[in-house]
Write a protein that holds these residues in place. Sequence first.
Motif, mmCIF file in Angstrom:
data_model
loop_
_atom_site.group_PDB
_atom_site.id
_atom_site.type_symbol
_atom_site.label_atom_id
_atom_site.label_comp_id
_atom_site.label_asym_id
_atom_site.label_seq_id
_atom_site.Cartn_x
_atom_site.Cartn_y
_atom_site.Cartn_z
ATOM 1 N N GLY A 269 7.742 -2.420 19.322
ATOM 2 C CA GLY A 269 6.978 -3.588 19.740
ATOM 3 C C GLY A 269 5.608 -3.196 20.267
ATOM 4 O O GLY A 269 5.457 -2.163 20.916
ATOM 5 N N ASP A 270 4.602 -4.001 19.962
ATOM 6 C CA ASP A 270 3.204 -3.793 20.377
ATOM 7 C C ASP A 270 2.542 -2.623 19.667
ATOM 8 O O ASP A 270 1.454 -2.195 20.074
ATOM 9 N N ASP A 271 3.181 -2.086 18.609
ATOM 10 C CA ASP A 271 2.495 -1.073 17.800
ATOM 11 C C ASP A 271 1.274 -1.704 17.136
ATOM 12 O O ASP A 271 1.344 -2.828 16.627
ATOM 13 N N ARG A 272 0.174 -0.978 17.134
ATOM 14 C CA ARG A 272 -1.037 -1.433 16.446
ATOM 15 C C ARG A 272 -1.142 -0.667 15.132
ATOM 16 O O ARG A 272 -1.288 0.562 15.137
ATOM 17 N N LEU A 273 -1.054 -1.361 14.020
ATOM 18 C CA LEU A 273 -1.075 -0.741 12.702
ATOM 19 C C LEU A 273 -2.458 -0.931 12.097
ATOM 20 O O LEU A 273 -2.940 -2.068 11.980
ATOM 21 N N ILE A 274 -3.082 0.162 11.682
ATOM 22 C CA ILE A 274 -4.417 0.100 11.084
ATOM 23 C C ILE A 274 -4.280 0.334 9.583
ATOM 24 O O ILE A 274 -3.790 1.383 9.157
ATOM 25 N N PHE A 275 -4.689 -0.671 8.815
ATOM 26 C CA PHE A 275 -4.612 -0.618 7.363
ATOM 27 C C PHE A 275 -6.017 -0.581 6.780
ATOM 28 O O PHE A 275 -6.968 -1.123 7.354
ATOM 29 N N ALA A 276 -6.146 0.035 5.606
ATOM 30 C CA ALA A 276 -7.401 0.024 4.855
ATOM 31 C C ALA A 276 -7.083 -0.182 3.390
ATOM 32 O O ALA A 276 -6.043 0.267 2.900
ATOM 33 N N GLY A 277 -7.988 -0.871 2.698
ATOM 34 C CA GLY A 277 -7.775 -1.066 1.277
ATOM 35 C C GLY A 277 -8.452 -2.307 0.742
ATOM 36 O O GLY A 277 -9.463 -2.765 1.278
ATOM 37 N N ASP A 278 -7.873 -2.859 -0.307
ATOM 38 C CA ASP A 278 -8.426 -4.012 -0.999
ATOM 39 C C ASP A 278 -8.439 -5.217 -0.073
ATOM 40 O O ASP A 278 -7.437 -5.552 0.561
ATOM 41 N N VAL A 279 -9.560 -5.908 -0.040
ATOM 42 C CA VAL A 279 -9.704 -7.061 0.840
ATOM 43 C C VAL A 279 -8.681 -8.147 0.513
ATOM 44 O O VAL A 279 -8.225 -8.878 1.387
ATOM 45 N N ARG A 280 -8.285 -8.257 -0.756
ATOM 46 C CA ARG A 280 -7.352 -9.313 -1.142
ATOM 47 C C ARG A 280 -5.933 -9.056 -0.646
ATOM 48 O O ARG A 280 -5.102 -9.949 -0.628
ATOM 49 N N SER A 281 -5.647 -7.816 -0.248
ATOM 50 C CA SER A 281 -4.305 -7.506 0.236
ATOM 51 C C SER A 281 -4.103 -7.863 1.698
ATOM 52 O O SER A 281 -2.992 -7.749 2.208
ATOM 53 N N VAL A 282 -5.157 -8.289 2.375
ATOM 54 C CA VAL A 282 -5.004 -8.711 3.764
ATOM 55 C C VAL A 282 -4.045 -9.887 3.853
ATOM 56 O O VAL A 282 -3.279 -10.029 4.808
#
Length: 327
Positions: A269-282
């Motif tokens: 709980g409260d983990d902050r996940l940082i993603f990067a990639g294609d804008v459409r996958s948000v």
Amino acid sequence: MLGPDAIATLLVIAGCFSLLITTRLPADMVLLAGVAVLVFANILTPSEALAGAASEGLATVAVLFVVAQALSDTGVVSWISYNLLGRPKNVASAQLRLMAPVAVFSSVLNNTPVVAMMVPAVRDWARRNNISSSQLMIPLSYAAIIGGTCTVVGTSTNLVVNDMLKRQPGVDGLALFDLAWVGIPCTLVVLGLTIATSRWLLPDRKGEAQRFEDARQYVVEMLVEPGSPLVGKSIENAGLRQLPGMFLIEIDRKGRILTAVSPRETLEGDDRLIFAGDVRSVVDLKNIHGLRVADDQVFKLDTRQSARSLVEVVISPNFPFVGKSVR
């Protein structure tokens, strides 16, 4: 011998069908226009034209649309996409995993809202598993249609016919499962034939845009909500390794940065996940139940989430400033 009113009605019906086939006008607009023409021509009275709006079948369909939207908003669609549909090994397996539950849903929910609810889930599921959506949308439609024949509430047609039966003197109408003895065998036959013949009738049509789409890079931070279904799951089991064009860079866990995240890493709980990639996958991330966009994003403007929006603008050919610089 057909009278003038009958001939005019047939012409209006033929015109409506022609517009539905040859144009992109909304179906409700075309059909309502056809009814309006009959009313203005004094072929139908206003009370006759509006009689269908008081049908129990129409009211039932409207209520089922609300139920389908509620299932989507509460995360049921996301759960279906990540858990019920699973990870198919091939196209035939994917079609079976899709058609069987959709046929069951369609037997107790009207098939139109079922399809409306499942289309976004199926599209995202197909992208994650590298399957062309053209090989899944027709099976989805067929499963919803044939599954609806198993019960009275499965299709709008059954509801309308049952409503007409109730209006007949001495007829009580159909019970919920009176049609099952015909609908269930037909459902099994349709599922089998669709899966068996799809390799020839449903070719892979991903298209040039899907095969060579540009990956516009975007960074987004998501928070794992305490008490959400994701807590205690590994990255892989939570479905965060199958996002198309989106990669988990790191996890910020109470100030401790976890890089090169393992698929077996357990979420808290409260983990902050940082993603990067294609804008459409948000959009895929926002559809995962238990994840929410972080309000205090390190990589974004210092503005609360409700005040931010991600916008993509396309310049049309007739835009008056085409050819000029931004300044």
